[in-house]
Motif scaffolding. Structure first.
Motif, PDB file in Angstrom:
ATOM      1  N   VAL A 233       0.840  -1.194   0.000  1.00 18.45           N
ATOM      2  CA  VAL A 233       0.000   0.000   0.000  1.00 18.45           C
ATOM      3  C   VAL A 233       0.882   1.253   0.000  1.00 18.45           C
ATOM      4  O   VAL A 233       0.626   2.219  -0.722  1.00 18.45           O
ATOM      5  N   ILE A 234       1.918   1.219   0.828  1.00 16.85           N
ATOM      6  CA  ILE A 234       2.843   2.356   0.897  1.00 16.85           C
ATOM      7  C   ILE A 234       3.504   2.584  -0.459  1.00 16.85           C
ATOM      8  O   ILE A 234       3.664   3.730  -0.918  1.00 16.85           O
ATOM      9  N   THR A 249      -3.975   4.569   6.976  1.00 14.80           N
ATOM     10  CA  THR A 249      -5.358   4.712   7.436  1.00 14.80           C
ATOM     11  C   THR A 249      -6.228   3.673   6.744  1.00 14.80           C
ATOM     12  O   THR A 249      -5.805   3.011   5.782  1.00 14.80           O
ATOM     13  N   ARG A 250      -7.473   3.557   7.220  1.00 14.70           N
ATOM     14  CA  ARG A 250      -8.407   2.617   6.592  1.00 14.70           C
ATOM     15  C   ARG A 250      -8.673   2.997   5.134  1.00 14.70           C
ATOM     16  O   ARG A 250      -8.851   2.127   4.279  1.00 14.70           O
ATOM     17  N   ASN A 251      -8.717   4.288   4.858  1.00 11.91           N
ATOM     18  CA  ASN A 251      -8.926   4.723   3.477  1.00 11.91           C
ATOM     19  C   ASN A 251      -7.749   4.319   2.590  1.00 11.91           C
ATOM     20  O   ASN A 251      -7.932   4.031   1.402  1.00 11.91           O
ATOM     21  N   ASP A 252      -6.533   4.305   3.157  1.00  9.43           N
ATOM     22  CA  ASP A 252      -5.360   3.879   2.385  1.00  9.43           C
ATOM     23  C   ASP A 252      -5.514   2.433   1.924  1.00  9.43           C
ATOM     24  O   ASP A 252      -5.138   2.088   0.803  1.00  9.43           O
ATOM     25  N   TYR A 262      -4.403  -5.320  -0.489  1.00  2.21           N
ATOM     26  CA  TYR A 262      -5.665  -5.412   0.247  1.00  2.21           C
ATOM     27  C   TYR A 262      -6.836  -5.404  -0.727  1.00  2.21           C
ATOM     28  O   TYR A 262      -7.920  -5.879  -0.405  1.00  2.21           O
ATOM     29  N   VAL A 263      -6.612  -4.858  -1.925  1.00  2.00           N
ATOM     30  CA  VAL A 263      -7.656  -4.753  -2.948  1.00  2.00           C
ATOM     31  C   VAL A 263      -7.454  -5.780  -4.047  1.00  2.00           C
ATOM     32  O   VAL A 263      -8.381  -6.489  -4.444  1.00  2.00           O
ATOM     33  N   ALA A 264      -6.220  -5.852  -4.554  1.00  2.45           N
ATOM     34  CA  ALA A 264      -5.914  -6.745  -5.670  1.00  2.45           C
ATOM     35  C   ALA A 264      -5.494  -8.122  -5.155  1.00  2.45           C
ATOM     36  O   ALA A 264      -4.761  -8.243  -4.170  1.00  2.45           O
ATOM     37  N   ALA A 265      -5.958  -9.156  -5.832  1.00  2.20           N
ATOM     38  CA  ALA A 265      -5.602 -10.521  -5.453  1.00  2.20           C
ATOM     39  C   ALA A 265      -4.245 -10.895  -6.053  1.00  2.20           C
ATOM     40  O   ALA A 265      -3.815 -10.334  -7.059  1.00  2.20           O
ATOM     41  N   GLY A 266      -3.590 -11.842  -5.427  1.00  2.00           N
ATOM     42  CA  GLY A 266      -2.328 -12.344  -5.949  1.00  2.00           C
ATOM     43  C   GLY A 266      -1.179 -11.377  -5.737  1.00  2.00           C
ATOM     44  O   GLY A 266      -1.235 -10.466  -4.909  1.00  2.00           O
ATOM     45  N   PRO A 334      -3.930  -5.408  10.538  1.00  2.00           N
ATOM     46  CA  PRO A 334      -4.533  -6.389   9.641  1.00  2.00           C
ATOM     47  C   PRO A 334      -3.615  -7.427   9.046  1.00  2.00           C
ATOM     48  O   PRO A 334      -4.061  -8.318   8.351  1.00  2.00           O
ATOM     49  N   GLU A 335      -2.321  -7.350   9.251  1.00  2.00           N
ATOM     50  CA  GLU A 335      -1.454  -8.409   8.724  1.00  2.00           C
ATOM     51  C   GLU A 335      -1.733  -9.707   9.428  1.00  2.00           C
ATOM     52  O   GLU A 335      -1.399 -10.752   8.939  1.00  2.00           O
TER      53      GLU A 335
END
Length: 335
Positions: A233-234, A249-252, A262-266, A334-335
Motif C-alpha cells: 500500500v505504501i 489509514t483505513r482509506n489507504d 488489500y484490494v488486488a488478489a495475488g 490487519p497483517e
C-alpha cells in the motif's frame, strides 16, 4: 604549447641531462623521504600529462621538486604508465614510492552500500549524493533489479556503471536461487519470486524470520487469500518514492491500485523494493508451516497464527503494546 609548458619542457630536458650526469645525487633525491608530514589525498585528473602530474604533486606537498620528479619519471621510463585517479600518499613518501604507487594504480577505494529494501528511486538518490562518482543516471533502473550490497569504486567512476554492476549482481543471485528453489512453489517465473521477496524484505528486518514470513505469504497465495501487506500500500501511495512518513489509514487500504494487496488478489505487478539475497532465498526455500497470519509482537519481531481467532487475539495484544507506548507509530494490525 604555451610558454609555461615550453619552459617546463625545456627545463625538464636539462634536468634529465643533469641527472644523467650525476647519478649518485639523482638516486639520493629519487629514494630519499619526501616532504609530506602527514598522509595526503591527491586527485590526478584523467588526461593529465607528466608536467601536470608533477605540478599537482608539488602543489600538494607530496614532492619537493616537480622538475626532479618529472626527470626521475623520464629516466626510469615510468612516465608512460602513470595512472590518473585519487591517491592517498603516506607521510614521507619518496619520489620512487610515488612513481611506483601511480604506476600500479593503487588508488583510493571507496565503498558504496545499498541497504536492503530501498526502492530504485531511493538508490538513485543515494548515488546522486555520492560526490566521487560521475555522470547522471540515464534511465531509472527497473524496480527490484538492483542487488543490495556493498560495492567498491574509484573516484571518477560512472554512476551508470555502478548501476549496471548492481543489476548484474541481482541477475546472478536470482538465477542461482531460482535454480535451487524448492519444488511446487506458486511461481511461474523468477520475477514473481523476486516480487514476493521484495514484500518479505519490507515486512521484517529480522533475518531469521524471513523464511517464516515467506511461508505465510505462500500459504496465502495457495489458499487464494489476498496478501494484505502494508508495504504494498505504501508503495502504491508513494509511487515507489520510498517512505510514507505517516501511519496508514483505513482509506489507504481501499486505494485502487494493482500494487495494493488489500484490494488486488495475488502478487503485485512487480517488486516494491530491491530485496537482498536472504529474502530471495527465503522465498524460494520458505519455511513450511500452516501459519496464514502474523502481527508485530512489540519486540521487533512477529507472532504467527493459523486461525483468524488466534490472530485477533495477537492483534489485541499488539494494540495494548501500542497504547502503553502512547504512540501512533508501528505496524498495523490487519497483517
Amino acid at each position: 604549447m604555451g610558454w609555461g609548458l615550453r619552459i617546463f619542457a625545456g627545463t625538464l630536458a636539462l634536468a634529465v641531462a643533469v641527472a644523467g650526469g650525476v647519478g649518485v645525487w639523482g638516486y639520493q633525491r629519487y629514494s630519499a623521504p619526501g616532504p609530506l608530514e602527514q598522509p595526503e589525498t591527491v586527485i590526478i585528473p584523467r588526461g593529465s600529462g607528466l608536467e601536470a602530474i608533477a605540478i599537482t604533486l608539488g602543489d600538494s606537498g607530496v614532492i619537493a621538486s616537480p622538475l626532479v620528479f618529472a626527470a626521475a619519471a623520464k629516466l626510469t621510463g615510468t612516465f608512460r604508465d602513470l595512472k590518473a585517479g585519487e591517491y592517498q600518499f603516506p607521510a614521507g613518501i619518496s619520489i620512487d614510492g610515488v612513481l611506483e604507487q601511480m604506476r600500479q594504480g593503487r588508488t583510493v577505494v571507496h565503498r558504496f552500500t545499498v541497504p536492503e529494501g530501498l526502492t530504485s528511486a531511493q538508490v538513485v538518490a543515494l548515488l546522486a549524493r555520492e560526490s566521487g562518482l560521475t555522470g547522471e543516471i540515464a534511465k531509472p533502473p527497473k524496480e527490484g533489479s538492483l542487488l543490495p550490497e556493498t560495492y567498491h569504486f574509484s573516484h571518477g567512476d560512472s554512476r551508470n556503471t555502478l548501476i549496471e554492476r548492481m543489476q548484474a549482481a541481482m541477475t546472478q543471485i536470482l538465477a542461482e536461487a531460482w535454480k535451487n528453489r524448492d519444488p511446487n512453489l506458486p511461481f511461474e517465473t523468477p520475477q514473481q519470486a523476486l516480487t514476493l521477496a521484495s514484500i518479505v524484505e519490507k515486512e521484517t528486518g529480522i533475518a531469521a524470520e524471513r523464511p517464516k514470513v515467506a511461508g505465510v505469504f505462500i500459504n496465502r497465495l495457495e489458499a487464494g487469500m489476498k496478501l494484505q501487506s502494508d508495504p504494498t500500500v505504501i508503495y502504491a501511495l508513494t509511487d515507489g518514492g520510498g517512505e510514507l512518513g505517516r501511519a496508514l489509514t483505513r482509506n489507504d487500504w481501499k486505494l485502487e491500485s494493482p500494487y495494493n494487496t488489500y484490494v488486488a488478489a495475488g502478487l503485485p505487478p512487480g517488486p516494491i523494493a530491491n530485496p537482498g539475497k536472504a529474502s530471495i532465498q527465503a522465498v524460494l526455500k520458505p519455511e513450511h508451516h500452516e501459519f496464514v497470519y502474523f502481527v508485530a509482537d512489540g519486540t521487533g519481531g512477529h507472532v504467527f497464527a493459523k486461525s483468524l481467532a488466534d490472530h485477533n487475539r495477537n492483534v489485541a495484544k499488539w494494540r495494548e503494546v501500542q497504547q502503553s507506548r502512547q504512540s501512533d507509530h508501528g505496524e498495523t494490525a490487519p497483517e
